[in-house]
Design an enzyme around this catalytic site. Structure first.
Site, PDB file in Angstrom:
ATOM      1  N   GLY A  46      36.333  -9.741 -30.975  1.00 46.34           N
ATOM      2  CA  GLY A  46      35.705  -9.304 -29.738  1.00 46.34           C
ATOM      3  C   GLY A  46      36.257 -10.121 -28.587  1.00 46.34           C
ATOM      4  O   GLY A  46      36.697 -11.261 -28.786  1.00 46.34           O
ATOM      5  N   GLN A  51      36.533 -13.679 -20.148  1.00 46.53           N
ATOM      6  CA  GLN A  51      37.331 -14.660 -20.901  1.00 46.53           C
ATOM      7  C   GLN A  51      38.800 -14.624 -20.527  1.00 46.53           C
ATOM      8  O   GLN A  51      39.563 -15.508 -20.915  1.00 46.53           O
ATOM      9  CB  GLN A  51      37.198 -14.398 -22.408  1.00 46.53           C
ATOM     10  CG  GLN A  51      35.856 -14.792 -22.988  1.00 46.53           C
ATOM     11  CD  GLN A  51      35.807 -14.547 -24.474  1.00 46.53           C
ATOM     12  OE1 GLN A  51      35.557 -13.433 -24.909  1.00 46.53           O
ATOM     13  NE2 GLN A  51      36.081 -15.578 -25.261  1.00 46.53           N
ATOM     14  N   CYS A  95      34.405 -18.865 -31.174  1.00 49.89           N
ATOM     15  CA  CYS A  95      34.680 -18.238 -29.879  1.00 49.89           C
ATOM     16  C   CYS A  95      36.074 -18.641 -29.424  1.00 49.89           C
ATOM     17  O   CYS A  95      36.435 -19.817 -29.496  1.00 49.89           O
ATOM     18  CB  CYS A  95      33.631 -18.714 -28.863  1.00 49.89           C
ATOM     19  SG  CYS A  95      33.877 -18.025 -27.223  1.00 49.89           S
ATOM     20  N   LEU A  96      36.857 -17.677 -28.967  1.00 47.99           N
ATOM     21  CA  LEU A  96      38.223 -17.975 -28.539  1.00 47.99           C
ATOM     22  C   LEU A  96      38.247 -18.921 -27.343  1.00 47.99           C
ATOM     23  O   LEU A  96      39.240 -19.611 -27.120  1.00 47.99           O
ATOM     24  CB  LEU A  96      38.956 -16.666 -28.174  1.00 47.99           C
ATOM     25  CG  LEU A  96      39.201 -15.686 -29.337  1.00 47.99           C
ATOM     26  CD1 LEU A  96      39.731 -14.366 -28.811  1.00 47.99           C
ATOM     27  CD2 LEU A  96      40.154 -16.273 -30.366  1.00 47.99           C
ATOM     28  N   HIS A 137      27.342 -11.369 -28.773  1.00 48.37           N
ATOM     29  CA  HIS A 137      28.160 -12.521 -28.382  1.00 48.37           C
ATOM     30  C   HIS A 137      28.958 -12.205 -27.114  1.00 48.37           C
ATOM     31  O   HIS A 137      28.992 -12.999 -26.172  1.00 48.37           O
ATOM     32  CB  HIS A 137      29.095 -12.887 -29.556  1.00 48.37           C
ATOM     33  CG  HIS A 137      30.056 -14.002 -29.277  1.00 48.37           C
ATOM     34  ND1 HIS A 137      30.053 -15.185 -29.994  1.00 48.37           N
ATOM     35  CD2 HIS A 137      31.059 -14.120 -28.371  1.00 48.37           C
ATOM     36  CE1 HIS A 137      31.009 -15.975 -29.513  1.00 48.37           C
ATOM     37  NE2 HIS A 137      31.646 -15.357 -28.538  1.00 48.37           N
ATOM     38  N   GLU A 138      29.575 -11.020 -27.084  1.00 49.61           N
ATOM     39  CA  GLU A 138      30.402 -10.648 -25.924  1.00 49.61           C
ATOM     40  C   GLU A 138      29.549 -10.344 -24.692  1.00 49.61           C
ATOM     41  O   GLU A 138      29.948 -10.654 -23.569  1.00 49.61           O
ATOM     42  CB  GLU A 138      31.305  -9.452 -26.254  1.00 49.61           C
ATOM     43  CG  GLU A 138      32.263  -9.657 -27.432  1.00 49.61           C
ATOM     44  CD  GLU A 138      33.038 -10.970 -27.396  1.00 49.61           C
ATOM     45  OE1 GLU A 138      33.341 -11.466 -26.290  1.00 49.61           O
ATOM     46  OE2 GLU A 138      33.336 -11.518 -28.474  1.00 49.61           O
ATOM     47  N   HIS A 141      28.830 -13.447 -22.972  1.00 48.73           N
ATOM     48  CA  HIS A 141      29.951 -13.851 -22.105  1.00 48.73           C
ATOM     49  C   HIS A 141      29.841 -13.205 -20.726  1.00 48.73           C
ATOM     50  O   HIS A 141      30.081 -13.846 -19.710  1.00 48.73           O
ATOM     51  CB  HIS A 141      31.291 -13.446 -22.719  1.00 48.73           C
ATOM     52  CG  HIS A 141      31.849 -14.436 -23.696  1.00 48.73           C
ATOM     53  ND1 HIS A 141      32.095 -15.743 -23.361  1.00 48.73           N
ATOM     54  CD2 HIS A 141      32.204 -14.320 -24.999  1.00 48.73           C
ATOM     55  CE1 HIS A 141      32.581 -16.380 -24.423  1.00 48.73           C
ATOM     56  NE2 HIS A 141      32.662 -15.537 -25.432  1.00 48.73           N
TER      57      HIS A 141
HETATM   58 NI    NI Z   1      33.328 -15.851 -27.398  1.00 45.90          NI
END
Ligand code: NI
Length: 185
Positions: A46, A51, A95-96, A137-138, A141
């Site tokens: 995702g 991000q 998480c990236l 989660h997204e 963000h």
């Molecule tokens: Ni993330």
């Protein structure tokens, strides 16, 4: 298509709220392609627009490479709004934007989501399991929220050295990230 550098913990935009998309134009279509490409390239399941430096309520998700979810279709979600939740489950998330960190996060097990697709058509759809988790989660963000916000004060204190290193880009990742910029105040 382009692979975009991913914002890392400490970057201001990760704490900002994304704005509603009002119309789809060429530049948004191209951006969504890049968002997908960037997610794939970084082995993410995702990715949210914030991000990669864009304050728009857009996220992409694709869990079809996870065992047991092969038939789940990739998704483009615009202007998401969770309108109903049910149950609770706990799972370790990564998480990236927080390379190397894993956090146990409690979230509702099922969600009912209202969102627009890439043609701005409105959908109301139910999700559960891993798909509900990735979407939540997204969506976090897009609201400027990160998985570390679910930690207790003591737990957050414990990982502070890791976060300090993260800000200074003292880690190794296989995908492009934004560079560390000293912000003068
Ligand atoms: Ni993330």
């Amino acid at each position: 298509m382009a692979i975009l550098p991913i914002n890392i913990y400490g970057d201001e935009i990760l704490r900002q709220k994304a704005k509603k998309v009002t119309r789809i134009d060429e530049s948004i279509l191209k951006f969504v392609e890049d968002l997908f490409e960037t997610m794939k390239h970084s082995d993410g399941i995702g990715l949210a627009a914030t991000q990669v430096g864009k304050r728009l309520q857009i996220l992409v998700a694709d869990i079809s490479e996870v065992e047991g979810y092969e038939n789940t279709r990739p998704m483009i979600v615009i202007n998401p709004k969770i309108i109903l939740t049910e149950g609770e489950s706990e799972m370790e998330e990564g998480c990236l934007s927080l390379p190397g960190l894993r956090v146990n996060v409690k979230r509702p097990e099922k969600i009912r989501l209202k969102y627009n697709d890439i043609e701005m058509k409105e959908h109301i759809e139910d999700f559960q399991g891993l798909q509900a988790r990735v979407l939540q989660h997204e969506i976090d963000h897009l609201n400027g929220k990160l998985i570390i916000d679910y930690l207790s004060k003591t737990e957050k204190e414990k990982i502070k050295p890791i976060l300090d290193k993260m800000i200074k880009r003292e880690f190794e990742v296989s995908y492009p990230v934004t560079s560390y910029q000293v912000v003068s105040k």
